[in-house]
Design a protein around this motif. Structure first.
Motif, PDB file in Angstrom:
ATOM      1  N   HIS A   1       0.836  -1.207   0.000  1.00  0.00           N
ATOM      2  CA  HIS A   1       0.000   0.000   0.000  1.00  0.00           C
ATOM      3  C   HIS A   1       0.870   1.257   0.000  1.00  0.00           C
ATOM      4  CE1 HIS A   1      -3.938  -1.783   0.299  1.00  0.00           C
ATOM      5  NE2 HIS A   1      -3.582  -2.525   1.339  1.00  0.00           N
ATOM      6  N   LEU A   2       1.949   1.260   0.783  1.00  0.00           N
ATOM      7  CA  LEU A   2       2.846   2.407   0.815  1.00  0.00           C
ATOM      8  C   LEU A   2       3.488   2.634  -0.553  1.00  0.00           C
ATOM      9  CD1 LEU A   2       4.316   4.664   2.297  1.00  0.00           C
ATOM     10  CD2 LEU A   2       5.985   2.969   3.103  1.00  0.00           C
ATOM     11  N   GLY A   3       3.877   1.548  -1.217  1.00  0.00           N
ATOM     12  CA  GLY A   3       4.449   1.686  -2.548  1.00  0.00           C
ATOM     13  C   GLY A   3       3.462   2.290  -3.525  1.00  0.00           C
ATOM     14  N   ALA A   4       2.205   1.859  -3.435  1.00  0.00           N
ATOM     15  CA  ALA A   4       1.180   2.404  -4.328  1.00  0.00           C
ATOM     16  C   ALA A   4       0.967   3.892  -4.069  1.00  0.00           C
ATOM     17  CB  ALA A   4      -0.130   1.635  -4.142  1.00  0.00           C
ATOM     18  N   VAL A   5       0.982   4.274  -2.797  1.00  0.00           N
ATOM     19  CA  VAL A   5       0.799   5.682  -2.442  1.00  0.00           C
ATOM     20  C   VAL A   5       1.972   6.516  -2.951  1.00  0.00           C
ATOM     21  CG1 VAL A   5       0.789   7.284  -0.487  1.00  0.00           C
ATOM     22  CG2 VAL A   5      -0.714   5.284  -0.479  1.00  0.00           C
ATOM     23  N   ARG A   6       3.196   6.029  -2.728  1.00  0.00           N
ATOM     24  CA  ARG A   6       4.361   6.784  -3.203  1.00  0.00           C
ATOM     25  C   ARG A   6       4.336   6.953  -4.718  1.00  0.00           C
ATOM     26  NH1 ARG A   6       9.293   4.104   0.420  1.00  0.00           N
ATOM     27  NH2 ARG A   6       8.871   5.283   2.347  1.00  0.00           N
ATOM     28  N   SER A   7       3.994   5.881  -5.419  1.00  0.00           N
ATOM     29  CA  SER A   7       3.927   5.960  -6.877  1.00  0.00           C
ATOM     30  C   SER A   7       2.918   7.006  -7.327  1.00  0.00           C
ATOM     31  CB  SER A   7       3.558   4.582  -7.452  1.00  0.00           C
ATOM     32  OG  SER A   7       3.328   4.665  -8.844  1.00  0.00           O
ATOM     33  N   ALA A   8       1.725   6.964  -6.731  1.00  0.00           N
ATOM     34  CA  ALA A   8       0.667   7.891  -7.134  1.00  0.00           C
ATOM     35  C   ALA A   8       1.049   9.336  -6.835  1.00  0.00           C
ATOM     36  CB  ALA A   8      -0.632   7.522  -6.413  1.00  0.00           C
ATOM     37  N   LEU A   9       1.575   9.591  -5.642  1.00  0.00           N
ATOM     38  CA  LEU A   9       1.920  10.955  -5.259  1.00  0.00           C
ATOM     39  C   LEU A   9       3.108  11.484  -6.058  1.00  0.00           C
ATOM     40  CD1 LEU A   9       1.491  10.782  -1.387  1.00  0.00           C
ATOM     41  CD2 LEU A   9       0.023  11.966  -3.015  1.00  0.00           C
ATOM     42  N   ASP A  10       4.099  10.642  -6.305  1.00  0.00           N
ATOM     43  CA  ASP A  10       5.255  11.090  -7.075  1.00  0.00           C
ATOM     44  C   ASP A  10       4.860  11.469  -8.500  1.00  0.00           C
ATOM     45  OD1 ASP A  10       6.818  10.683  -4.863  1.00  0.00           O
ATOM     46  OD2 ASP A  10       7.890   8.931  -5.642  1.00  0.00           O
ATOM     47  N   VAL A  11       4.024  10.658  -9.116  1.00  0.00           N
ATOM     48  CA  VAL A  11       3.620  10.950 -10.491  1.00  0.00           C
ATOM     49  C   VAL A  11       2.727  12.188 -10.540  1.00  0.00           C
ATOM     50  CG1 VAL A  11       2.328  10.078 -12.480  1.00  0.00           C
ATOM     51  CG2 VAL A  11       3.900   8.568 -11.252  1.00  0.00           C
ATOM     52  N   ALA A  12       1.866  12.373  -9.534  1.00  0.00           N
ATOM     53  CA  ALA A  12       1.053  13.587  -9.487  1.00  0.00           C
ATOM     54  C   ALA A  12       1.940  14.817  -9.370  1.00  0.00           C
ATOM     55  CB  ALA A  12       0.075  13.517  -8.316  1.00  0.00           C
ATOM     56  N   GLY A  13       2.988  14.723  -8.548  1.00  0.00           N
ATOM     57  CA  GLY A  13       3.919  15.836  -8.441  1.00  0.00           C
ATOM     58  C   GLY A  13       4.620  16.135  -9.757  1.00  0.00           C
ATOM     59  N   LEU A  14       5.009  15.082 -10.472  1.00  0.00           N
ATOM     60  CA  LEU A  14       5.635  15.273 -11.782  1.00  0.00           C
ATOM     61  C   LEU A  14       4.669  15.921 -12.767  1.00  0.00           C
ATOM     62  CD1 LEU A  14       7.575  11.889 -12.087  1.00  0.00           C
ATOM     63  CD2 LEU A  14       8.582  14.167 -11.782  1.00  0.00           C
ATOM     64  N   ALA A  15       3.393  15.536 -12.707  1.00  0.00           N
ATOM     65  CA  ALA A  15       2.396  16.125 -13.595  1.00  0.00           C
ATOM     66  C   ALA A  15       2.231  17.616 -13.321  1.00  0.00           C
ATOM     67  CB  ALA A  15       1.056  15.409 -13.425  1.00  0.00           C
ATOM     68  N   LEU A  16       2.184  17.984 -12.044  1.00  0.00           N
ATOM     69  CA  LEU A  16       2.062  19.394 -11.695  1.00  0.00           C
ATOM     70  C   LEU A  16       3.305  20.176 -12.097  1.00  0.00           C
ATOM     71  CD1 LEU A  16       0.411  18.898  -8.211  1.00  0.00           C
ATOM     72  CD2 LEU A  16      -0.573  20.260 -10.062  1.00  0.00           C
ATOM     73  N   GLU A  17       4.478  19.597 -11.859  1.00  0.00           N
ATOM     74  CA  GLU A  17       5.717  20.281 -12.230  1.00  0.00           C
ATOM     75  C   GLU A  17       5.809  20.470 -13.744  1.00  0.00           C
ATOM     76  OE1 GLU A  17      10.540  19.979 -11.378  1.00  0.00           O
ATOM     77  OE2 GLU A  17       9.236  18.271 -10.924  1.00  0.00           O
ATOM     78  N   SER A  18       5.423  19.441 -14.495  1.00  0.00           N
ATOM     79  CA  SER A  18       5.451  19.541 -15.954  1.00  0.00           C
ATOM     80  C   SER A  18       4.453  20.577 -16.455  1.00  0.00           C
ATOM     81  CB  SER A  18       5.149  18.178 -16.569  1.00  0.00           C
ATOM     82  OG  SER A  18       5.094  18.258 -17.975  1.00  0.00           O
ATOM     83  N   ALA A  19       3.258  20.601 -15.853  1.00  0.00           N
ATOM     84  CA  ALA A  19       2.256  21.591 -16.247  1.00  0.00           C
ATOM     85  C   ALA A  19       2.754  22.998 -15.967  1.00  0.00           C
ATOM     86  CB  ALA A  19       0.948  21.330 -15.513  1.00  0.00           C
ATOM     87  N   ALA A  20       3.394  23.192 -14.808  1.00  0.00           N
ATOM     88  CA  ALA A  20       3.931  24.510 -14.470  1.00  0.00           C
ATOM     89  C   ALA A  20       4.985  24.947 -15.484  1.00  0.00           C
ATOM     90  CB  ALA A  20       4.527  24.474 -13.064  1.00  0.00           C
ATOM     91  N   ALA A  21       5.879  24.038 -15.853  1.00  0.00           N
ATOM     92  CA  ALA A  21       6.924  24.368 -16.826  1.00  0.00           C
ATOM     93  C   ALA A  21       6.318  24.722 -18.177  1.00  0.00           C
ATOM     94  CB  ALA A  21       7.890  23.198 -16.962  1.00  0.00           C
ATOM     95  N   ARG A  22       5.289  23.984 -18.551  1.00  0.00           N
ATOM     96  CA  ARG A  22       4.644  24.255 -19.837  1.00  0.00           C
ATOM     97  C   ARG A  22       3.980  25.626 -19.841  1.00  0.00           C
ATOM     98  NH1 ARG A  22      -0.123  20.453 -22.452  1.00  0.00           N
ATOM     99  NH2 ARG A  22      -0.270  21.499 -24.481  1.00  0.00           N
ATOM    100  N   LEU A  23       3.309  25.980 -18.751  1.00  0.00           N
ATOM    101  CA  LEU A  23       2.658  27.284 -18.665  1.00  0.00           C
ATOM    102  C   LEU A  23       3.695  28.402 -18.643  1.00  0.00           C
ATOM    103  CD1 LEU A  23      -0.118  26.426 -16.061  1.00  0.00           C
ATOM    104  CD2 LEU A  23      -0.440  26.838 -18.507  1.00  0.00           C
ATOM    105  N   ASP A  24       4.786  28.206 -17.922  1.00  0.00           N
ATOM    106  CA  ASP A  24       5.822  29.233 -17.873  1.00  0.00           C
ATOM    107  C   ASP A  24       6.506  29.413 -19.220  1.00  0.00           C
ATOM    108  OD1 ASP A  24       5.421  29.838 -15.207  1.00  0.00           O
ATOM    109  OD2 ASP A  24       6.935  28.440 -14.480  1.00  0.00           O
ATOM    110  N   ARG A  25       6.627  28.329 -19.966  1.00  0.00           N
ATOM    111  CA  ARG A  25       7.322  28.383 -21.254  1.00  0.00           C
ATOM    112  C   ARG A  25       6.471  29.024 -22.331  1.00  0.00           C
ATOM    113  NH1 ARG A  25       8.351  23.500 -21.322  1.00  0.00           N
ATOM    114  NH2 ARG A  25       6.732  22.725 -22.730  1.00  0.00           N
ATOM    115  N   ARG A  26       5.173  28.762 -22.307  1.00  0.00           N
ATOM    116  CA  ARG A  26       4.323  29.199 -23.417  1.00  0.00           C
ATOM    117  C   ARG A  26       3.194  30.132 -22.996  1.00  0.00           C
ATOM    118  NH1 ARG A  26       2.333  24.065 -26.397  1.00  0.00           N
ATOM    119  NH2 ARG A  26       1.362  25.662 -27.701  1.00  0.00           N
TER     120      ARG A  26
END
Length: 314
Positions: free
Chosen positions: A207-232
């Motif tokens: 369960h902890l592994g599943a939580v870490r995976s989900a939260l890490d990928v959500a963080g990457l999605a937010l970081e990528s979205a932020a970079a995209r908005l800042d770039r364009r």
């Protein structure tokens, strides 16, 4: 919630969405939400209001002011605007007014003869009182002090023109900022599981592994979205991006709460008051995602996700 708690987090300018440091802005929101969701529910709108006022060329919040953004429009609370010799006046009801007991000013949406508009209201103005609408009964987000207000011929200043609040590029950037708060809230729930990691059995570790995976990928999605908005910036088809990121983060929130509960059983909800309150707060907060309605909108977009009018957040 005390006024001093909010003031401690609104001093000084924050990075403007799409201005080059969007990810830092969302990290600040997430960190606050991981610790105290009702506080984040009041701090995020103040900084959102500052960004809106900047984008629509209105005066910024003055030192000492605490702003809210009240844009929810449920059918049981309707606010209308009329213009006359004394300027714009607002009458009706506004629901989901979080922080009504402590904010000094608010940006509110209302229906005007020329279309939907956004207005700035001084909460010290005559004609504002507690409404007769539904009283907040749930445990979640109780400390945010959310209530319904009645406005009777209240003076207001227009911010932007008809439809500009939702048509501006920053509308969907702000919507992703709310998702950053949900993500932070889920990190706060997961902390209870992380603190017990050394004592987990194999099922708990899964369960902890599943939580870490989900939260890490959500963080990457937010970081990528932020970079995209800042770039364009405004060139990005931000409505589609916002719906996609918000749906993903909302799913991560629900998965995190489920995995933590299945791993640890009822004990944290029964005996850990801080954890139980945080879970209740998060389950209310994430319902600002409109579930299948938002997914339907995402599926209905006909291009790469052009701008369009959305439902907004309270």
């Amino acid at each position: 919630m005390e006024t001093a708690d909010v003031r401690a987090h609104i001093g000084g300018p924050w990075p403007v969405p799409g201005g080059g440091e969007t990810w830092r802005r969302w990290q600040l929101l997430a960190a606050l939400a991981a610790d105290d969701l009702p506080l984040a529910k009041l701090v995020e709108p103040h900084h959102d209001a500052a960004a809106i006022l900047h984008e629509l060329h209105a005066r910024p919040p003055a030192p000492g002011e605490i702003w809210a953004v009240w844009a929810a429009e449920p059918p049981f609370a309707v606010l209308t605007a009329t213009a006359g010799g004394q300027g714009w006046r607002l009458s009706g009801s506004k629901a989901f007014c979080s922080g009504a007991h402590l904010v000094t000013h608010a940006l509110v949406t209302a229906e005007a003869p020329d279309g939907p508009r956004l207005f700035a209201v001084d909460l010290a103005a005559d004609g504002i009182r507690d409404g007769s609408g539904p009283v907040w009964a749930g445990a979640g987000m109780r400390r945010a002090g959310t209530r319904t207000l009645d406005l009777l011929d209240v003076a207001a200043e227009p911010v932007g023109g008809p439809g500009e609040y939702v048509d501006r590029p920053g509308f969907w950037m702000g919507a992703i900022g709310v998702a950053a708060c949900w993500w932070g809230g889920a990190i706060g729930v997961a902390a209870t599981l992380e603190q017990r990691s050394s004592r987990l059995d194999p099922h708990g570790l899964a369960h902890l592994g599943a939580v870490r995976s989900a939260l890490d990928v959500a963080g990457l999605a937010l970081e990528s979205a932020a970079a995209r908005l800042d770039r364009r910036g405004a060139e990005v088809s931000s409505e589609r991006l916002a719906h996609a990121v918000r749906a993903h983060v909302a799913g991560v929130v629900e998965a995190t709460v489920s995995h933590v509960g299945r791993a640890l059983g009822p004990a944290p909800l029964a005996f850990d008051a801080r954890h139980a309150e945080h879970v209740a707060d998060l389950e209310v907060f994430v319902r600002q995602h409109h579930a299948e309605r938002d997914l339907e909108r995402l599926g209905a977009l006909h291009d790469s996700g052009g701008q369009g009018r959305g439902t907004g957040d309270e």
